[in-house]
Design an enzyme around this catalytic site. Structure first.
Site, PDB file in Angstrom:
ATOM      1  N   TYR A 485      -6.041  13.225   4.306  1.00  0.00           N
ATOM      2  CA  TYR A 485      -5.851  11.921   4.935  1.00  0.00           C
ATOM      3  C   TYR A 485      -4.448  11.833   5.538  1.00  0.00           C
ATOM      4  O   TYR A 485      -4.266  11.360   6.654  1.00  0.00           O
ATOM      5  CB  TYR A 485      -6.065  10.792   3.928  1.00  0.00           C
ATOM      6  CG  TYR A 485      -5.822   9.443   4.560  1.00  0.00           C
ATOM      7  CD1 TYR A 485      -6.799   8.856   5.374  1.00  0.00           C
ATOM      8  CD2 TYR A 485      -4.610   8.779   4.374  1.00  0.00           C
ATOM      9  CE1 TYR A 485      -6.563   7.637   5.981  1.00  0.00           C
ATOM     10  CE2 TYR A 485      -4.375   7.560   4.987  1.00  0.00           C
ATOM     11  CZ  TYR A 485      -5.360   6.978   5.787  1.00  0.00           C
ATOM     12  OH  TYR A 485      -5.117   5.777   6.392  1.00  0.00           O
ATOM     13  N   GLU A 486      -3.476  12.309   4.795  1.00  0.00           N
ATOM     14  CA  GLU A 486      -2.107  12.313   5.329  1.00  0.00           C
ATOM     15  C   GLU A 486      -2.019  13.161   6.593  1.00  0.00           C
ATOM     16  O   GLU A 486      -1.371  12.781   7.567  1.00  0.00           O
ATOM     17  CB  GLU A 486      -1.148  12.876   4.278  1.00  0.00           C
ATOM     18  CG  GLU A 486      -0.916  11.985   3.088  1.00  0.00           C
ATOM     19  CD  GLU A 486       0.063  12.624   2.129  1.00  0.00           C
ATOM     20  OE1 GLU A 486       1.269  12.399   2.300  1.00  0.00           O
ATOM     21  OE2 GLU A 486      -0.388  13.374   1.251  1.00  0.00           O
TER      22      GLU A 486
END
Length: 564
Positions: A485-486
């Site tokens: 996600y990052e």
């Protein structure tokens, strides 16, 4: 003498028209001249010289022999003689040296005016024939005509008349020796290789000869006699040749020459021209120059040189001593031929005064400098940029409302645990150098995000506070959910919205980049990729210099990094 021929003179005078001057027709003048010639002959029989003509015919074809007297008489005159009481008789030589008279009234051999016709000719007709023109008092015998009747070996075989022409040129093929059939020449048929009819008429014209036009041509005239048709044929052979363009004389040297030399030198320059494959007597080669009585320059005699089967002319120009007055003026070599006129020039320059040499030298030096500067800049671009930053104290972090200089993302694997070395690099070594040595402020997820506060919105808010996105890639394996996600959030900011610039640290060598996300592959192929090596531990290594180059420009107090 005129009294002997009263009727002929009377007929000649009667042709004068009453409304014109009394001028006799030229043909009748010829007739009277010939009669006068006969009147001066003494004796009953006048023989012509022994030489004569030869006629070749094919067995089974029609052939005609013309009566040819040894004086300047014409067929018209002979015809008029026959109508005015002169008889024409034909004879054939026999083996014992005598001759036998041919009747020629009816049958296969006939008299046709002043000609003897064979309908047709046979091999046994071969022999020597002669004619005589006589009246009751005088007799004049013609030179003999040899008739050679050859066996007819088939169509398109016999005596050949050769013709040749260059490819691309035109040629007119006549049907030879058909003067006795001038009123029937338009009925002549032309056969190519004795097969197909290619033309009908007196002559066959080929406007542009091609290689395929080569071969045998049969011109055939068909005549009727006694209800039977007889042929008169002539066989021609056309050969084609490759077209050879005529050689045009050419001036070889000089063209436009500038020659550097020293004053006082003795020099000789040769003007050379190729004039053809043999000597061309119409070409002149000479030097044209201003010579005010100066004996220091003169022409030498012309030489003829044979090279590669071609003839060249050489005319030397000799300077016994180069003087200042010889400089900067043209010495012209002239080739003067009927088909061309060419001029070449030689201009003498004092050595060291030519502007061409220094110009070329400066141009070479300028190009060399540009190349060296370009290579140096490409190789040391990072060093120059860092020194320039330190020298100008440039700082990109002022007044941009960003809290961090970079967000550090360590990609973690679902299948393997990170080693202590990789953890140490990302969480300890990287911030130690960038923060403590170079004054940057980093946002590290594991260090700066409080436990329980790692929601999606929190990660996005932290990335928005940063000027760079540092991605530490330890292996090719895909990251876990939180790291993914990052990564996706950061890459979206970097590649799509262009709000943050990525920096990819390849900690371990990547063997197969195809298993990585497409966006990550693009960064790997770009210039924003930095490889970690064991030698990178020193803060003066290339790794840290490139990291500083990719990070925002920020003023640091130390200037020692400019030295390497």
């Amino acid at each position: 003498m005129i009294s002997v021929f009263p009727n002929i003179i009377k007929n000649a005078i009667s042709v004068v028209k009453p409304n014109q001057k009394v001028i006799m027709d030229m043909e009748y003048l010829k007739l009277i001249t010939f009669i006068c010639f006969l009147g001066t002959i003494q004796g009953d029989l006048i023989k012509c010289p022994s030489y004569g003509s030869k006629t070749i015919a094919l067995e089974g074809e029609h052939v005609r022999i013309r009566c040819k007297l040894c004086n300047a008489s014409t067929p018209l005159v002979l015809s008029d003689l026959q109508t005015n009481g002169f008889s024409i008789n034909w004879f054939k030589d026999i083996s014992n040296g005598d001759r036998v008279e041919l009747l020629g009234k009816t049958g296969r051999i006939t008299f046709e005016g002043t000609s003897l016709g064979f309908w047709p000719a046979f091999v046994n007709d071969t022999g020597r024939y002669s004619c005589s023109v006589s009246n009751r008092t005088y007799n004049i015998m013609s030179a003999g005509t040899t008739l050679n009747v050859q066996k007819n070996k088939g169509f398109c075989r016999g005596n050949i008349y050769p013709f040749s022409q260059y490819i691309g040129k035109s040629i007119t093929l006549p049907c030879p020796k058909l003067e006795d059939y001038s009123n029937k020449e338009n009925n002549i048929k032309w056969l190519k290789d004795c097969k197909g009819n290619v033309h009908t008429g007196t002559k066959y014209v080929i406007r542009k000869v091609e290689e395929r036009n080569a071969g045998k041509y049969l011109c055939l005239l068909s005549l009727e006699n006694g209800g039977v048709r007889y042929n008169v044929t002539r066989l021609l052979k056309l050969t084609t040749k490759e077209s050879v363009e005529p050689f045009k004389p050419k001036l070889v040297y000089p063209v436009e020459e500038q020659i550097e030399l020293k004053l006082g030198e003795e020099r000789e320059f040769e003007c050379k021209a190729i004039v053809g494959y043999k000597m061309n007597d119409y070409c002149l080669l000479y030097w044209d120059f201003t010579n005010s009585g100066n004996a220091t320059v003169h022409e030498s005699p012309e030489r003829i040189v044979i090279e590669d089967n071609r003839t060249s002319l050489v005319r030397p120009l000799v300077f016994t001593r180069i003087q200042a007055e010889h400089l900067n003026q043209p010495f012209k070599c002239v080739l003067d031929c009927p088909e061309t006129n060419q001029i070449g020039n030689i201009i003498l320059l004092e050595r060291g005064t030519s502007e061409t040499g220094p110009t070329i030298l400066l141009l070479i030096i300028a190009v060399a400098i540009i190349i060296i500067v370009s290579v140096t800049y490409v190789k040391f671009k990072i060093y120059f940029a860092l020194c320039f930053r330190d020298f100008t104290s440039r700082d990109e972090t002022l007044e941009d409302n960003k809290e961090y200089d970079a967000y550090v993302l360590l990609l973690k694997s679902n299948e393997t645990l990170l080693s202590a070395k990789e953890e140490t690099f990302a969480l300890e070594l990287l911030p130690e150098i960038l923060e403590q040595k170079f004054g940057y402020r980093l946002c590290i997820f594991e260090r700066d995000v409080l436990p329980g506060g790692a929601s999606a919105n929190d990660i996005l808010s932290y990335i928005n506070k940063c000027r760079r996105l540092i991605i530490v890639l330890c292996a090719e394996s895909m990251a876990d959910d939180s790291s993914m996600y990052e990564l996706m959030t950061g890459l979206h900011q970097a590649l799509v919205e262009r709000l943050i610039k990525p920096i990819l640290i390849e900690y371990n060598p990547v063997r197969d980049i195809t298993i990585l996300p497409q966006s990550l592959q693009l960064i790997l192929r770009s210039n924003r990729r930095v490889k970690w090596r064991s030698a990178s531990l020193s803060q003066n290594s290339y790794f840290w210099k490139k990291m500083r180059y990719l990070m925002p420009a920020k003023h640091i107090k130390a200037s020692e990094y400019c030295q390497n």
